[in-house]
Design a protein around this motif. Structure first.
Motif, PDB file in Angstrom:
ATOM      1  N   UNK A  51      41.156  39.690  50.517  1.00  0.00           N
ATOM      2  CA  UNK A  51      39.735  39.649  50.840  1.00  0.00           C
ATOM      3  C   UNK A  51      38.983  38.958  49.700  1.00  0.00           C
ATOM      4  N   UNK A  52      38.109  38.043  50.048  1.00  0.00           N
ATOM      5  CA  UNK A  52      37.374  37.282  49.048  1.00  0.00           C
ATOM      6  C   UNK A  52      36.297  38.145  48.381  1.00  0.00           C
ATOM      7  N   UNK A  53      35.852  37.643  47.220  1.00  0.00           N
ATOM      8  CA  UNK A  53      34.824  38.381  46.465  1.00  0.00           C
ATOM      9  C   UNK A  53      33.546  38.540  47.270  1.00  0.00           C
ATOM     10  N   UNK A  54      33.149  37.482  47.976  1.00  0.00           N
ATOM     11  CA  UNK A  54      31.929  37.541  48.783  1.00  0.00           C
ATOM     12  C   UNK A  54      32.048  38.594  49.875  1.00  0.00           C
ATOM     13  N   UNK A  55      33.198  38.653  50.510  1.00  0.00           N
ATOM     14  CA  UNK A  55      33.389  39.620  51.590  1.00  0.00           C
ATOM     15  C   UNK A  55      33.343  41.049  51.061  1.00  0.00           C
ATOM     16  N   UNK A  56      34.012  41.276  49.915  1.00  0.00           N
ATOM     17  CA  UNK A  56      33.966  42.613  49.327  1.00  0.00           C
ATOM     18  C   UNK A  56      32.541  42.988  48.917  1.00  0.00           C
ATOM     19  N   UNK A  57      31.809  42.018  48.425  1.00  0.00           N
ATOM     20  CA  UNK A  57      30.431  42.259  47.998  1.00  0.00           C
ATOM     21  C   UNK A  57      29.560  42.679  49.184  1.00  0.00           C
ATOM     22  N   UNK A  58      29.674  41.958  50.293  1.00  0.00           N
ATOM     23  CA  UNK A  58      28.851  42.270  51.474  1.00  0.00           C
ATOM     24  C   UNK A  58      29.267  43.612  52.073  1.00  0.00           C
ATOM     25  N   UNK A  59      30.564  43.854  52.174  1.00  0.00           N
ATOM     26  CA  UNK A  59      31.040  45.113  52.755  1.00  0.00           C
ATOM     27  C   UNK A  59      30.620  46.298  51.881  1.00  0.00           C
ATOM     28  N   UNK A  60      30.687  46.137  50.565  1.00  0.00           N
ATOM     29  CA  UNK A  60      30.298  47.223  49.667  1.00  0.00           C
ATOM     30  C   UNK A  60      28.815  47.555  49.813  1.00  0.00           C
ATOM     31  N   UNK A  61      27.981  46.543  49.873  1.00  0.00           N
ATOM     32  CA  UNK A  61      26.548  46.792  50.030  1.00  0.00           C
ATOM     33  C   UNK A  61      26.245  47.406  51.397  1.00  0.00           C
ATOM     34  N   UNK A  62      26.921  46.921  52.422  1.00  0.00           N
ATOM     35  CA  UNK A  62      26.691  47.459  53.766  1.00  0.00           C
ATOM     36  C   UNK A  62      27.175  48.896  53.873  1.00  0.00           C
ATOM     37  N   UNK A  63      28.319  49.194  53.270  1.00  0.00           N
ATOM     38  CA  UNK A  63      28.842  50.560  53.308  1.00  0.00           C
ATOM     39  C   UNK A  63      27.889  51.526  52.613  1.00  0.00           C
ATOM     40  N   UNK A  64      27.324  51.097  51.504  1.00  0.00           N
ATOM     41  CA  UNK A  64      26.374  51.953  50.786  1.00  0.00           C
ATOM     42  C   UNK A  64      25.131  52.216  51.630  1.00  0.00           C
ATOM     43  N   UNK A  65      24.580  51.169  52.214  1.00  0.00           N
ATOM     44  CA  UNK A  65      23.380  51.330  53.050  1.00  0.00           C
ATOM     45  C   UNK A  65      23.692  52.149  54.293  1.00  0.00           C
TER      46      UNK A  65
END
Length: 395
Positions: free
Chosen positions: A1-15
């Motif tokens: 998984x790319x850094x961008x994908x992990x970044x978006x998923x992490x922010x979405x999971x938190x929200x």
């Protein structure tokens, strides 16, 4: 998984976690109030009340999860645009699908979560909730142990207690029994306790008196006692087995109910409808994810307002889910209409995909442009009308 994908998923999971916790808590509080009589009239403690009503949480998660996902994606995509991250991706030659992939992946994860709740945990929790409520309503102790109230268990038998201690001791006990045709009995005791002995339920009273008063003529006699046992066995109601509704049955039971199941034989349409609802409800998670991305997944400059896009995403998701509720209300177990339970979320997802692919060419989908223009025209018309009123009032 790319850094961008992990970044978006992490922010979405938190929200998403914060949103679903808040929404589920609010919905649970409103539903828990419907069972408040477990505390006010059945003598249950707050801990027991919370433990029983928490069993409905998986069912509530199934309902609010798609909307929590919608809010989380709106917050994240709006933040990515506000921080110019979508613009940077677009300017560097990156495709919209770099952002769509983590959105789809997270939506699919929420779909799996919702499916597990819908097919297994929600019916299991509702069935246990039904069992607990049935037990509480048939609990003799819960029915008579209500401090400060006169409780008539059956005709001619009234209980009253002043207080109930944490150890189950009844303080200030009064028991008035007029079931005998000739004599009325009044029992008073400092303390009492309900115990099980020799397959019987006994109310053991300590330090009290028994008043015998003839109903016709005669003197009242008073007998003091140190300990006295009053038999309550014949007062215990038959709890019986709870009758589980369609939403409280396991998925396996919906597929193959028992041959002698009276509820299933009487309501086969409800069982079929409930089965299709459980399967179709998780599909809204994927539909909502695609719809939100169709409105907010395109890079915009800071001069381009995103308010209308956010409003369009919310209205589209709410409209889609309302259509689903409408199909559920009118289907009534009809096979043809039950197919619409799947058509509605799938059609919403397909329309969103068409908009996303058309918008990849650099122009917005025509239907999105028309929606934004229509909303903008209405807002301007309202503004002109208000401005005209102000001008007329000033003149």
């Amino acid at each position: 998984m790319k850094t961008l994908e992990r970044y978006i998923i992490r922010r979405t999971a938190y929200a998403f976690t914060l949103t679903i916790a808040a929404m589920t808590g609010v919905v649970w509080a409103t539903q828990a109030l419907r069972q408040l009589d477990l505390v006010t009239s059945k003598g249950q403690t707050i801990v027991q009340f919370i433990g029983i009503t928490v069993l409905a949480l998986p069912f509530l998660v199934v309902i609010v999860a798609p909307f929590a996902l919608m809010i989380a994606l709106i917050l994240v995509l709006n933040a990515l645009s506000g921080d110019s991250e979508l613009i940077v991706i677009d300017a560097s030659g990156g495709s919209r699908f770099l952002v769509l992939k983590p959105v789809l992946l997270f939506s699919f994860l929420i779909l799996l979560l919702t499916a597990s709740m819908s097919l297994y945990f929600a019916p299991m929790g509702l069935a246990q909730l039904r069992t607990e409520i049935t037990r509480v309503r048939a609990d003799l102790v819960a029915n008579i142990v209500q401090p400060g109230r006169f409780i008539t268990v059956e005709n001619g038998l009234t209980f009253h207690i002043r207080n109930r201690s944490g150890k189950g001791t009844l303080d200030g006990l009064l028991l008035h029994d007029t079931r005998d045709g000739e004599t009325a009995f009044t029992y008073q005791a400092d303390t009492g306790q309900i115990v099980e002995a020799a397959d019987r339920t006994l109310l053991v009273m300590q330090n009290g008196t028994i008043q015998r008063r003839p109903k016709q003529e005669g003197d009242i006699s008073i007998v003091r006692f140190q300990s006295y046992a009053f038999d309550l066995s014949n007062l215990i109601p038959e709890a019986g087995d709870p009758v589980f509704k369609a939403s409280e049955r396991t998925t396996a039971n919906l597929l193959a109910p028992g041959r002698n199941d009276a509820y299933a034989l009487k309501n086969p349409d409800k069982l079929i409808q409930e089965l299709h609802e459980r399967i179709s409800q998780p599909l809204y998670c994927l539909s909502f994810g695609l719809i939100v991305f169709a409105f907010l997944g395109k890079a915009r400059t800071t001069r381009q307002g995103r308010g209308l896009a956010v409003l369009g995403a919310i209205c589209s998701c709410v409209l889609l889910r309302t259509m689903g509720f409408g199909v559920t209300a009118v289907s009534g177990g009809a096979t043809i209409l039950l197919g619409l339970l799947y058509v509605v979320p799938v059609a919403g997802a397909l329309l969103a995909l068409v908009s996303i692919f058309r918008g990849q060419s650099g122009t917005q989908p025509k239907w999105l442009q028309n929606l934004q223009l229509s909303l903008q025209d209405r807002i301007e018309a309202i503004g002109d009308r208000l401005q005209g009123r102000r001008t007329g009032g000033t003149a």
